[in-house]
Design an enzyme around this catalytic site. Structure first.
Site, mmCIF file in Angstrom:
data_model
loop_
_atom_site.group_PDB
_atom_site.id
_atom_site.type_symbol
_atom_site.label_atom_id
_atom_site.label_comp_id
_atom_site.label_asym_id
_atom_site.label_seq_id
_atom_site.Cartn_x
_atom_site.Cartn_y
_atom_site.Cartn_z
ATOM 1 N N HIS A 114 -2.633 7.201 7.381
ATOM 2 C CA HIS A 114 -2.049 7.927 6.162
ATOM 3 C C HIS A 114 -2.604 9.655 6.037
ATOM 4 O O HIS A 114 -2.655 10.654 6.037
ATOM 5 C CB HIS A 114 -0.967 7.818 5.111
ATOM 6 C CG HIS A 114 -0.010 7.056 5.882
ATOM 7 N ND1 HIS A 114 0.728 7.333 6.190
ATOM 8 C CD2 HIS A 114 0.360 5.562 5.109
ATOM 9 C CE1 HIS A 114 1.732 6.906 6.197
ATOM 10 N NE2 HIS A 114 1.635 5.495 5.900
ATOM 11 N N HIS A 145 -3.948 1.445 7.049
ATOM 12 C CA HIS A 145 -2.224 1.516 7.218
ATOM 13 C C HIS A 145 -2.334 2.628 6.702
ATOM 14 O O HIS A 145 -2.716 4.397 6.792
ATOM 15 C CB HIS A 145 -1.707 0.707 7.035
ATOM 16 C CG HIS A 145 0.011 1.049 7.444
ATOM 17 N ND1 HIS A 145 0.444 0.788 7.676
ATOM 18 C CD2 HIS A 145 0.695 1.887 6.356
ATOM 19 C CE1 HIS A 145 1.566 1.278 8.045
ATOM 20 N NE2 HIS A 145 1.608 2.141 6.623
ATOM 21 N N GLU A 146 -2.816 2.452 5.491
ATOM 22 C CA GLU A 146 -3.329 3.938 4.272
ATOM 23 C C GLU A 146 -4.350 4.763 4.708
ATOM 24 O O GLU A 146 -4.361 6.161 4.873
ATOM 25 C CB GLU A 146 -3.689 3.088 3.258
ATOM 26 C CG GLU A 146 -2.948 2.210 2.994
ATOM 27 C CD GLU A 146 -0.928 2.294 2.929
ATOM 28 O OE1 GLU A 146 -0.549 3.807 2.707
ATOM 29 O OE2 GLU A 146 0.061 1.238 3.046
ATOM 30 N N GLN A 173 2.725 9.990 1.026
ATOM 31 C CA GLN A 173 4.294 9.168 1.196
ATOM 32 C C GLN A 173 4.965 9.915 -0.060
ATOM 33 O O GLN A 173 6.439 9.414 -0.458
ATOM 34 C CB GLN A 173 4.545 7.624 1.160
ATOM 35 C CG GLN A 173 3.690 6.922 2.420
ATOM 36 C CD GLN A 173 2.855 6.298 2.972
ATOM 37 O OE1 GLN A 173 2.240 5.284 2.919
ATOM 38 N NE2 GLN A 173 3.985 4.662 3.031
ATOM 39 N N CYS A 208 6.620 -0.199 7.438
ATOM 40 C CA CYS A 208 5.819 1.212 6.456
ATOM 41 C C CYS A 208 6.907 1.747 5.761
ATOM 42 O O CYS A 208 8.669 2.075 5.942
ATOM 43 C CB CYS A 208 5.004 2.664 7.695
ATOM 44 S SG CYS A 208 4.702 3.934 6.585
ATOM 45 N N LEU A 209 6.735 1.907 3.952
ATOM 46 C CA LEU A 209 7.877 2.490 3.176
ATOM 47 C C LEU A 209 8.173 3.542 3.528
ATOM 48 O O LEU A 209 9.909 4.024 3.237
ATOM 49 C CB LEU A 209 7.110 2.411 2.164
ATOM 50 C CG LEU A 209 6.598 0.804 1.617
ATOM 51 C CD1 LEU A 209 6.331 1.716 -0.041
ATOM 52 C CD2 LEU A 209 7.219 0.384 1.472
ATOM 53 N N GLY A 230 0.363 -0.769 -0.039
ATOM 54 C CA GLY A 230 -0.324 0.225 -0.221
ATOM 55 C C GLY A 230 0.963 0.976 0.209
ATOM 56 O O GLY A 230 1.801 1.266 0.566
#
Length: 183
Positions: free
Chosen positions: A153, A149-150, A50, A107-108, A45
């Site tokens: 963000h 999670h997304e 991000q 997480c990226l 994701g």
């Protein structure tokens, strides 16, 4: 085009994203770039924040593991992850369902950092697509976790905010190093 991923503590990660009112060519290009960037980074994701854009747009693809969910319904119809992923969604409204589940997340925007995060095991999410359609997604497992999670963000919340106090204490040095490196 692969975009640069924004790392903690970049301030854009803490912003509440603007709703996407019009799906412009720029929004479509952003979504396409985000999918390419997510794949390049080996993620499941990615939120617009991000890649430095504070709008309510995210992409998810969990189709690499068809067993990662026990059910997936889109507008009341049974689907498999491969039928709808990668999914691009805008302006999500999420309802948390069922029991809580704790699992390891990364997480990226936090390279090499992972932690045990407790989230609802199931969700119902109402999202808009790039075509202006509204989808109601009901799912569990990894797909539900990725959606939560997304969506976090998109509203300026990070997975470190959901870590236990003990885990936050344990990663304090890593976060300081990230602040020094990326801040």
């Amino acid at each position: 085009m692969i975009r640069d991923i924004v790392f903690y503590p970049d301030p854009v990660l803490r912003k509440v994203g603007s709703r996407v009112e019009d799906v412009t060519p720029e929004i479509r290009q952003l979504a396409a770039d985000m999918i390419e960037t997510m794949y390049d980074a080996h993620g499941v994701g990615l939120a617009a924040h991000q890649v430095g854009v504070s709008v309510q747009l995210a992409v998810i693809d969990v189709s690499h593991d068809e067993e990662c969910v026990s059910y997936l319904r889109v507008n009341g119809e049974d689907k498999s992850p491969g039928e709808i992923c990668p999914i691009v969604f805008l302006n999500p409204v999420v309802e948390l369902l069922g029991e809580k589940d704790t699992d390891t997340e990364g997480c990226l925007s936090f390279p090499d950092l992972r932690g045990e995060i407790t989230r609802s095991f199931e969700v119902r999410a109402s999202v808009m697509t790039l075509d202006g359609k509204t989808l109601v997604i009901e799912t569990d497992g990894l797909f539900a976790r990725a959606i939560q999670h997304e969506v976090d963000h998109l509203f300026g919340k990070l997975f470190i905010d959901r870590m236990s106090s003990a885990r936050k204490l344990a990663i304090r040095r890593q976060l300081k190093e990230m602040q020094d490196q990326y801040g």
